[in-house]
Enzyme design. Structure first.
Site, PDB file in Angstrom:
ATOM      1  CE  LYS A  45      -3.886   2.253   2.348  1.00 24.24           C
ATOM      2  NZ  LYS A  45      -4.900   2.180   3.413  1.00 24.24           N
ATOM      3  CB  SER A  49      -7.441   4.716   2.113  1.00 24.05           C
ATOM      4  OG  SER A  49      -6.913   3.935   3.184  1.00 24.05           O
ATOM      5  CB  SER A  70      -8.945   2.496   4.969  1.00 22.53           C
ATOM      6  OG  SER A  70      -9.343   3.848   4.925  1.00 22.53           O
TER       7      SER A  70
END
Length: 468
Positions: free
Chosen positions: A85, A160, A184
């Site tokens: 990520k 996210s 997220s």
């Protein structure tokens, strides 16, 4: 060029791929090429993986093959392609946080979660896309663009960790890491039809950190199934001497096979926590229908929910305080470099007083105690992950649900962030699809520290749903 190797493919489970590598039924180089082919076919449209470095990935795969051939002891993820990520620092790799201010940033050191993933033997291939500074559950930024939903590219992949969820769902990677403040990990898992876990506070320690005691945001794992998710959790969980609030259980707690037995499990199910938030009618129907899936596998389902009336103020206060502390100076220096919704949330923290923050922490303690008492009667709580199915990708956030307006870009995420401030672990597991074919997950919540039990129950639901 594709490399066919028996029945193994990018759709194979992470455990199958790892076992094939250890047995030398496939090389890390061959497995990498399979995934690079899939990335070439899907990523240009979907923008899930960013900062892809094929040359460095091939060097990593060759090194993985050499290590295995030499007889060296290898980790549980040895040779698996992995994209980190883009909010987690990876030494020597471009890390943008989804912000133009860091478009060319290359960290010198790994975050702790990355240290652990690397030590487990992965072959890093790039990063997964995120919204600006991971703010908001829709993945778009000015550096790389918007991540689209793999089931309908006109829709959001969530956020996210939207790039991670999309990459998983399409077979670009077998496992993915993420982080979760207001949903997220859970929200993109629901939107993309994969599995995402927000762990208990302290389960996956964070380092470095400006504030070790502020734990609204936690790292966690994503996968295409519960067993694979447990494998990644076994790598990233466990104590670290730099993190005093880390839970003491070793990561190996989660490595053994997950049983998935639901016999006698007590499930509390609530679509909206007693009217605490609006839920899209199709989402609500799928959450209610999950009761039959649990019951079919031997669980007892009751309509019940804890009192989380303090959660909204608690989350919004702590989030604004955290954002103001993290980004106020940067916003003052670069006022035009932030998306308006994030800038507004940072500025919302300016008016907070010490009394406001103290109130939020008192309320958070109350919420934790309410959940502890609730779980004396029930094993898990089931509710929606997201209050809506995947929404159009050209919207920043849903502006209404069932005709009722959402006043802010957080309103539609209450079903996720209400759970955030309880400190309890919560997992998103696929539960069905809307009439338009869009994935919807259910959120299963367990007592703090009970991830192993939560994974067993989630695996039981997963198996019952697959059996129909």
């Amino acid at each position: 060029m594709s490399v066919p190797v028996g029945d193994l493919s990018v759709a194979s489970t992470a455990r199958e791929q790892a076992a094939a590598l250890r047995a030398r039924a496939i090389s890390a180089r061959e497995l990498l090429e399979l995934h690079l082919d899939r990335i070439a076919g899907r990523n240009p449209e979907l923008t899930a993986i960013v900062s892809l470095d094929e040359e460095r990935a091939r060097e990593g795969a060759a090194a993985a093959d050499q290590a295995l051939a030499s007889g060296a002891e290898v980790g549980p993820l040895h040779g698996l392609p992995f994209a980190v990520k883009d909010t987690h620092d990876v030494a020597g790799w471009r890390t943008t946080y989804g912000s133009t201010l860091f478009a060319d940033h290359v960290p010198d050191a790994d975050d702790l979660v990355v240290e652990r993933i690397r030590r487990a033997g992965v072959v890093i291939i790039g990063r997964t896309n995120v919204p600006e500074f991971a703010a908001g559950s829709h993945t778009f930024n000015k550096v790389f663009g918007t991540t689209l939903n793999p089931h309908d590219p006109t829709r959001s992949a969530g956020g996210s960790s939207g790039g991670a969820a999309c990459a998983l769902a399409t077979g670009m990677v077998p496992l993915a890491d993420g982080s979760d403040m207001g949903g997220s990990l859970r929200n993109p898992a629901s939107f993309c039809g994969v599995v995402g876990l927000r762990p208990s506070l302290g389960r996956v320690p964070v380092w470095p950190s400006d504030n070790l005691w502020e734990t609204t945001s936690v790292p966690g794992p994503m996968a295409r199934n519960v067993a694979d998710l447990a494998l990644l959790l076994s790598v990233i969980a466990g104590p670290d001497p730099r993190v005093p609030n880390a839970l003491a259980d070793p990561g190996s707690t989660f490595a053994p096979p997950i049983a998935g037995n639901l016999s006698g499990v007590s499930v509390a199910l609530s679509v909206d926590l007693g009217g605490a938030f609006e839920v899209d009618s199709e989402v609500g129907a799928l959450v209610e229908a999950s009761a039959a899936t649990f019951t079919r596998a031997g669980a007892h389902v009751s309509p019940a929910h804890p009192d989380l009336d303090l959660a909204d103020d608690t989350f919004r206060t702590l989030r604004a305080w955290h954002f103001q502390a993290s980004f106020a100076e940067l916003l003052a220096e670069h006022p035009d470099a932030f998306k308006p919704s994030l800038a507004d949330n940072i500025r919302a923290g300016e008016s907070l007083t010490g009394a406001d923050v103290a109130r939020a922490y008192r309320q958070r303690s109350t919420l934790g105690e309410r959940m502890r008492r609730f779980f004396l009667e029930y094993d898990v709580l089931v509710l929606p992950v997201s209050q809506v199915p995947p929404f159009p990708a050209d919207q920043e956030f849903p502006t209404e649900i069932n005709g009722k307006p959402m006043e802010t870009y957080l309103d539609w995420m209450r079903s996720a962030y209400f759970i955030t401030v309880t400190g309890c672990p919560a997992i998103s597991v696929p539960a069905g699809r809307t009439a338009d074919g869009l994935p919807v997950g259910i959120q299963i919540v367990a007592p703090h520290g009970r991830e192993r039990r939560l994974l067993e129950i989630a695996a039981g639901f997963e198996a019952s749903a697959a059996a129909g």
